[in-house]
Design an enzyme around this catalytic site. Structure first.
Site, short mmCIF file in Angstrom:
data_model
loop_
_atom_site.label_atom_id
_atom_site.label_comp_id
_atom_site.label_asym_id
_atom_site.label_seq_id
_atom_site.Cartn_x
_atom_site.Cartn_y
_atom_site.Cartn_z
N LYS A 17 0.83 -1.21 0.00
CA LYS A 17 0.00 0.00 0.00
C LYS A 17 0.86 1.26 0.00
O LYS A 17 0.34 2.36 -0.15
CB LYS A 17 -0.93 0.01 1.22
N SER A 57 -4.33 -11.32 -1.70
CA SER A 57 -2.94 -10.93 -1.96
C SER A 57 -2.61 -11.18 -3.43
O SER A 57 -3.21 -12.05 -4.07
CB SER A 57 -2.00 -11.75 -1.08
#
Length: 567
Positions: A123, A474
Site C-alpha cells: 500500500k 494478496s
C-alpha cells in the site's frame, strides 16, 4: 530558476524560514537551490524497506550532484505479511490514505519543489503516488526491489527450483494434512526468503513497482532490480540527479501519469498476471489525478490481454528471472503494438524511444504475444446478481478446471471465523466458501483473505473449492477465488443475504458470478445486517471510504459533497 520554495526563502520577509533551515545545518548556498524531499518509508520492520536507510543516502547524493538540496522526511510503511491473518490487516489499506494525506501535508506546508518517493511494498507505493498526484509536483519513485528467492528443487509445489515467502502459508496447509513433516516445514520457513527486499513473487508490492515503471514514474529498467544488488544503489543515485532535471524543466507527475499512461499500466498488469489489488490502486491514483477511471473501464482496457510472464503464483518463474530477462521494458516491447507509446516518462523521453533498442533474449521468461503463457490475462471483472457493481478475479492464477465453478455456499462472517473452519476441516470439495463483512466499510479496512486461500491450496483444495469475498486477496494468491464483491455486505450488498447451501455459479471466462435461485429482495425484509464494533482511525475510515468498485478511496473533492445534497 524560480522555484516554489523560493516563495518562502527569498527576501527579508522570509528570514525566519531561512533561519530555521540554517538551524538544521543548511547553508545559504543550499537554500538557493531546488528543495527536493526524499520521502523515506524506511523501517526495520518491513523487509522491503530495510534497504532505504542506505538507498536514501545515494538518492541524496544524486540530488546534490544534480544541483538540488535534499531534505528527508519519514513516512509510515506497514508490512502486509506481518499484518496478515489477524486484526492488524484491517489497518493496512487505510495506511494508503494516511500516506497520501501525509505527503500532501508535508509538501504543501514546506513549499517543496520536488519529490523522490522511497517505497516498495503493497500500500506504500500507491499511497505515495496518490499523494504526489494530489500535489502535482515533479516526482520520481524509487522502490527497494525484490528479495532473492529461496531455492528448493525437490517437491517444489510451483514446479520450478525457486520458492518465495508465500510458500510458507501453503506449507501450513500441507502440514495440517500430514503431507509434509515438521522438519520440512521448519526448513521452508528458514529458507523461503533469504534476503531483504519485497517478497520475491509477483505480489502487490512488485506488481505496483512494475506498474509505476510502466506508467513512466520510475527510471526504465529499475522496478525489479533485486534489493541486494549494487545496481539498486546506482538507480537511487541516478533518480536523485534526474529529479532536479524534472524540476528545472517543470515536468510534473500529472504530465507523466496521464490517462493513457494508466491504461498502459492496466495492460502491463494483465500481461504479467499482476495483483488484483492493482484494480483498487490504479482507480485511486487516477482519482487523485482527476482522471476518470471506473472498474468497468479497467475490465475493458485489459480485456484480451494475454498472460506473458509465468511469475509465481501464476507460474514457476521469479522476479529475479524477470529482472535477468530485462524486466518491464522487455515486456512492454512485446506489448508495444497495443500500448500508448507517445507517453512521456520521468527521463523526459517518450515510451517509443525507450523501447527502440530493447530486445528479448529470454523468451522462455517473457513470452511474445504470439506465444503466451495463457490466452487469458491477469485480471477479470465479474458481474451478476451477487456483484451488481463488479467483482475482481485473476484468471492467470486459476487452474483450468476451476475457471467454471458451481457449488453450495458455506458462510463465514469474517476471516478469523473462516480460518478456524478451514483448519477444523469443515470445508469439503465442491464448496463455495463465502467470507463476508470484510469490505472497506465492513472489515473495516478490506483485509486480505490471503491465509484462507493459501491454506486451501496447501490442502490440495485450491481447484476443488472456490472462495468468494467482499474483502481482498494478496497478489500472491492462486486457486479459485473472487474478491472485491460490490456492493459489500456492510452496504446492503447481496452477499450479506447469502445462506449456507445456496447454489453459487462462477464463470471466470464469461465474467459471471450468480446465485440464480435466491430472492435477495425477500431476504432483505427478514434479516438484520451484521455490524462490528469499530473504534479509532478505523471508525473514521469506515465512515468515509467508498466502495471497492470505486477504488476504496476517501473522496476529497467538492463534487462528492453534491451526492449528499441531491439525496
Amino acid at each position: 530558476m524560480k522555484t516554489r520554495s523560493s516563495d518562502i526563502l527569498e527576501g527579508p520577509g522570509w528570514a525566519n524560514v531561512r533561519a530555521l533551515y540554517k538551524a538544521d545545518g543548511y547553508s545559504q548556498e543550499e537554500l538557493e537551490k531546488p528543495i527536493i524531499a526524499v520521502v523515506n518509508a524506511y523501517s526495520s520492520i518491513c523487509p522491503g524497506h530495510v534497504i532505504f536507510r542506505q538507498l536514501s543516502e545515494r538518492v541524496r547524493e544524486g540530488i546534490q550532484a544534480g544541483g538540488g538540496t535534499p531534505v528527508e522526511l519519514g513516512m509510515i510503511g506497514a508490512c502486509d505479511g506481518i499484518a496478515m491473518g489477524h486484526k492488524g490487516m484491517k489497518y493496512i489499506l487505510p495506511t494508503r490514505q494516511m500516506i497520501a494525506d501525509s505527503i500532501e501535508a508535508m509538501a504543501e506546508a514546506h513549499r517543496l519543489d520536488g519529490l523522490v518517493l522511497l517505497g516498495s511494498c503493497d500500500k506504500i507505493i500507491p499511497g505515495m503516488l496518490m499523494g504526489a498526484m494530489r500535489v502535482n509536483l515533479p516526482t520520481i519513485l524509487v522502490n527497494g526491489g525484490p528479495s532473492l528467492p529461496g531455492r528448493m528443487k525437490k517437491d517444489n509445489p510451483y514446479g520450478g527450483e525457486f520458492i518465495d515467502h508465500s510458500i510458507i502459508q501453503e506449507s501450513e496447509g500441507a502440514l495440517q494434512k500430514g503431507m509434509i513433516s515438521k522438519e520440512k516445514f521448519q526448513w521452508i520457513e528458514d529458507h523461503a526468503m533469504p534476503t531483504m527486499g519485497s517478497c520475491a513473487m509477483l505480489g502487490t508490492a512488485n506488481t505496483m513497482g512494475c506498474l509505476a515503471e510502466a506508467m513512466g514514474i520510475m527510471l526504465p529498467g529499475t522496478a525489479v532490480i533485486p534489493a541486494v544488488y549494487s545496481e539498486r544503489l546506482a538507480a537511487g543515485y541516478r533518480s536523485g540527479k534526474q529529479i532536479v532535471e524534472l524540476v528545472r524543466r517543470n515536468i510534473k507527475i500529472r504530465d507523466i501519469i496521464t490517462k493513457n499512461a494508466i491504461y498502459n499500466g492496466i495492460r502491463v498488469n494483465g500481461a504479467i498476471g499482476g495483483s488484483t489489488n492493482a484494480v483498487l490502486h490504479l482507480i485511486a491514483i487516477a482519482y487523485e489525478g482527476e482522471i476518470e477511471l471506473s472498474i468497468s473501464d479497467f475490465g475493458k482496457i485489459c480485456e484480451g490481454i494475454p498472460h506473458l510472464v509465468p511469475l509465481i503464483p501464476s507460474g514457476n518463474r521469479t522476479l529475479l528471472e524477470f529482472y535477468e530477462a530485462g524486466g518491464v521494458p522487455v515486456l512492454m516491447k512485446e506489448l508495444e503494438s497495443i500500448l500508448w507509446v507517445q507517453e512521456k516518462n520521468c527521463q523526459g523521453k517518450i515510451l517509443r524511444e525507450v523501447l527502440e533498442k530493447v530486445q528479448n533474449f529470454y523468451p522462455e521468461v517473457i513470452h511474445s504475444i504470439e506465444n503466451p503463457v495463457h490466452t487469458r490475462g491477469g485480471i477479470k471483472i465479474l458481474y451478476g446478481n451477487l456483484a451488481p457493481e463488479g467483482a475482481v478475479s485473476k484468471p492467470s492464477a486459476i487452474p483450468d478446471k476451476a475457471l467454471v465453478f458451481r457449488g453450495k455456499a458455506k458462510i463465514y462472517e469474517g476471516e478469523e471465523e473462516a480460518l478456524k473452519g478451514i483448519r477444523r476441516g469443515d470445508v469439503q470439495e465442491g464448496t463455495v466458501i463465502v467470507i463476508r463483512n470484510e469490505g472497506p466499510k465492513g472489515g473495516p479496512g478490506m483485509p486480505e483473505m490471503y491465509k484462507a486461500m493459501k491454506l486451501l491450496v496447501g490442502m490440495h483444495l485450491g481447484d476443488k473449492v472456490c472462495l468468494i469475498t467482499d474483502g481482498r486477496f494478496s497478489g500472491s494468491n492462486n486457486g479459485c477465488f473472487v474478491g472485491h464483491i460490490s456492493p459489500e455486505a456492510a452496504q446492503n450488498g447481496p452477499i450479506a443475504y447469502l445462506e449456507d447451501g445456496d447454489e453459487i455459479f462462477v464463470d471466470i471466462s464469461r465474467g459471471l458470478i450468480e446465485a440464480a435461485d435466491v430472492d435477495f429482495e425477500e431476504r432483505r425484509k427478514k434479516k438484520k445486517p451484521f455490524v462490528r464494533e469499530v473504534k479509532g482511525c478505523l471508525y473514521q475510515y469506515a465512515q468515509n471510504v467508498k466502495s471497492a468498485s470505486q477504488g476504496a478511496m476517501i473522496p476529497n473533492r467538492r463534487e462528492y459533497d453534491r451526492e449528499e445534497e441531491n439525496r
